[in-house]
Design a protein around this motif. Sequence first.
Motif, PDB file in Angstrom:
ATOM      1  N   ASN A 194      35.958  40.774  31.501  1.00  0.00           N
ATOM      2  CA  ASN A 194      37.133  40.810  32.523  1.00  0.00           C
ATOM      3  C   ASN A 194      37.667  42.177  32.892  1.00  0.00           C
ATOM      4  O   ASN A 194      37.059  43.231  32.568  1.00  0.00           O
ATOM      5  CB  ASN A 194      38.470  40.001  31.610  1.00  0.00           C
ATOM      6  CG  ASN A 194      38.963  40.968  30.767  1.00  0.00           C
ATOM      7  OD1 ASN A 194      38.437  41.976  30.103  1.00  0.00           O
ATOM      8  ND2 ASN A 194      40.192  40.610  30.315  1.00  0.00           N
ATOM      9  N   GLN A 195      38.664  42.022  33.689  1.00  0.00           N
ATOM     10  CA  GLN A 195      39.195  43.524  34.510  1.00  0.00           C
ATOM     11  C   GLN A 195      39.658  44.425  33.374  1.00  0.00           C
ATOM     12  O   GLN A 195      39.535  45.487  33.492  1.00  0.00           O
ATOM     13  CB  GLN A 195      40.291  42.965  35.509  1.00  0.00           C
ATOM     14  CG  GLN A 195      40.781  44.124  36.271  1.00  0.00           C
ATOM     15  CD  GLN A 195      39.854  44.925  36.789  1.00  0.00           C
ATOM     16  OE1 GLN A 195      38.900  44.471  37.453  1.00  0.00           O
ATOM     17  NE2 GLN A 195      39.625  46.240  37.112  1.00  0.00           N
ATOM     18  N   ARG A 240      40.822  36.067  32.570  1.00  0.00           N
ATOM     19  CA  ARG A 240      40.648  36.904  33.777  1.00  0.00           C
ATOM     20  C   ARG A 240      41.914  38.009  33.875  1.00  0.00           C
ATOM     21  O   ARG A 240      41.865  39.182  34.206  1.00  0.00           O
ATOM     22  CB  ARG A 240      40.819  35.810  34.764  1.00  0.00           C
ATOM     23  CG  ARG A 240      40.608  36.560  36.427  1.00  0.00           C
ATOM     24  CD  ARG A 240      40.225  35.394  37.318  1.00  0.00           C
ATOM     25  NE  ARG A 240      41.081  34.289  37.341  1.00  0.00           N
ATOM     26  CZ  ARG A 240      40.652  33.124  36.767  1.00  0.00           C
ATOM     27  NH1 ARG A 240      39.365  32.709  36.422  1.00  0.00           N
ATOM     28  NH2 ARG A 240      41.299  31.919  36.511  1.00  0.00           N
ATOM     29  N   THR A 257      38.991  48.440  33.003  1.00  0.00           N
ATOM     30  CA  THR A 257      40.154  49.163  32.771  1.00  0.00           C
ATOM     31  C   THR A 257      40.004  50.324  31.716  1.00  0.00           C
ATOM     32  O   THR A 257      40.057  51.653  31.926  1.00  0.00           O
ATOM     33  CB  THR A 257      41.317  48.567  32.924  1.00  0.00           C
ATOM     34  OG1 THR A 257      41.750  47.812  34.105  1.00  0.00           O
ATOM     35  CG2 THR A 257      42.590  49.468  32.897  1.00  0.00           C
ATOM     36  N   ARG A 300      31.739  46.333  37.663  1.00  0.00           N
ATOM     37  CA  ARG A 300      30.678  45.167  37.530  1.00  0.00           C
ATOM     38  C   ARG A 300      29.276  45.561  37.609  1.00  0.00           C
ATOM     39  O   ARG A 300      28.470  45.163  36.875  1.00  0.00           O
ATOM     40  CB  ARG A 300      31.121  44.131  38.188  1.00  0.00           C
ATOM     41  CG  ARG A 300      30.126  42.700  37.757  1.00  0.00           C
ATOM     42  CD  ARG A 300      31.310  41.511  38.384  1.00  0.00           C
ATOM     43  NE  ARG A 300      32.320  41.416  37.830  1.00  0.00           N
ATOM     44  CZ  ARG A 300      32.798  40.691  36.664  1.00  0.00           C
ATOM     45  NH1 ARG A 300      31.605  40.230  36.190  1.00  0.00           N
ATOM     46  NH2 ARG A 300      33.980  40.444  36.459  1.00  0.00           N
TER      47      ARG A 300
END
Length: 527
Positions: free
Chosen positions: A192-193, A172, A197, A203
């Motif tokens: 994940n984030q 995460r 990025t 999402r």
Amino acid sequence: MHWTLWLSALLLPAAGWIGWLLGTRRRSDGGLGDGAAREAAFAAALRHNPLAVWLTSLPDGEILDVSDGALERVGFERDEVIGRTVHEINAWWSPEIRTRFMEVLRRDGEVKEMDVAVRSAAGDRMDCVMSARVVDIAGRTAMISVLRDVTAQLRAERQRRASEKKFAAAFRFSPDGVLLTQMGDGTILEVNQGFFTISGYGRDEISGRTIRDLGLWAQPGQRELMYERLERDGVLRDLDILVRRKDGAIRECVVSGQRVEVEGREILLSVVRDVTDRRRREKEIEAFNAELEAKNSELERFVYTVSHDLKNPLLTIQGFADLLEQDIVDGDTEAIADDIQRIRGAAGRMHRLLDELLELSRAGRVVQTPQPVAIEEVVRAAAEQLAGPLATRGVALEVEADLPTVAGDATRLLQVFENLLGNAVRFMGDQQAPKVVVGSRLDGPETVITVRDNGVGIEEKFHEQIFGLFDRLDAGAEGTGIGLALVRRITEVHGGRVWVESEGSGQGSTFCIVLPPPQTLTSSSAL
């Protein structure tokens, strides 16, 4: 007791084993003989059982009998527990656990597979699954129970959950892009984030899609190469790839990956690290180191050439000073005047060298904030400064129209064109119709400013050398040999570049300069 019945008992779950054991005790036939024989068979079946079986009275909890398997697991000897209560040996890990257990037993008459915790002889906690049933033993109410030690399983489960928790946290919060994709078709299962990025997608834009659908592969064959290495090595480490973001920007990344099995499915776990900024910094450092090395080499050469070029006029001064002294003694007026003239000439040359060196050292310093500079105005100002030499040598100067406007310091750029025009005048040779043309040409997106002459020309092997300190191809020519070095230094400080083009001896030369356009100006720019 028949061995097949005994084996069956061992294979039954705890609650079923209790039932079987009680059934053995209650049978009135089956070859076990009279009541005493049956009790003996029951006791033997309980004591020699490899399972942890306990027979305790109710409600006081006195231990009536216990199996070898139970003693082995908790670490007691038989005489340490028989006749004592579970309270005396501190068997329950906590009163709350016993209270909960006894409530179910009183309510239902039995307990099936309840999670409990007991204490070993050494005082260690043992996590168990316990089954029990209320029975009657010679008119006495008792409880027969079986415990299955699951401490190791629970420890492994806790470790697994802790590992999963760590992985989830790393997944995460990792700044790298971490993603799980289906092996084969590459369908994205989870990201994940960090992935958002790097890729620029959200999402809701990746659900049910593949990396190929998103167009993240910026180079043909990258995906195939990744899977080829996975097949060959079983794992992928730091493969260089180019990733195309949603906005079309290309980022340099490295990807590592490994196959994992999740719920029976083969999944590819990939970690993508954006190294664009890091590699840019590395290149900047490499460029800086290369520049520093070049500066060091230039400094070494500078020290050598300065000591050489300054030594000559000093030797001249020293030599003629000695002659002057002798000529004064001899009273030779004519020789004295000649000595003084030569000393003045040597001193003047040294003065010019020092002035040129000072100008070179100042070339990289901040003088003015860069402003739009019209090259035509600078060239005409330089021509005025050189009006005497141009007229003396009969050089025709032509300044073409539409010369560009650049970003820079007008004072420094004036030095550039004074040196270029002066250099052209000095190296005209025996040209009968000397001419210098200042113009420009387009070279792709760049505008190249040119200073073209029809003088002696320069052989290709000297095209780079002429920009060095004190490098004069013609030792007898005027000047100190610093002028073109100054041109390069000022041009590079402006963020531009300079070079020379020539077909060789007698073919003339064209000096080319590229300078930044006015659009590059910022409030913080400085030269």
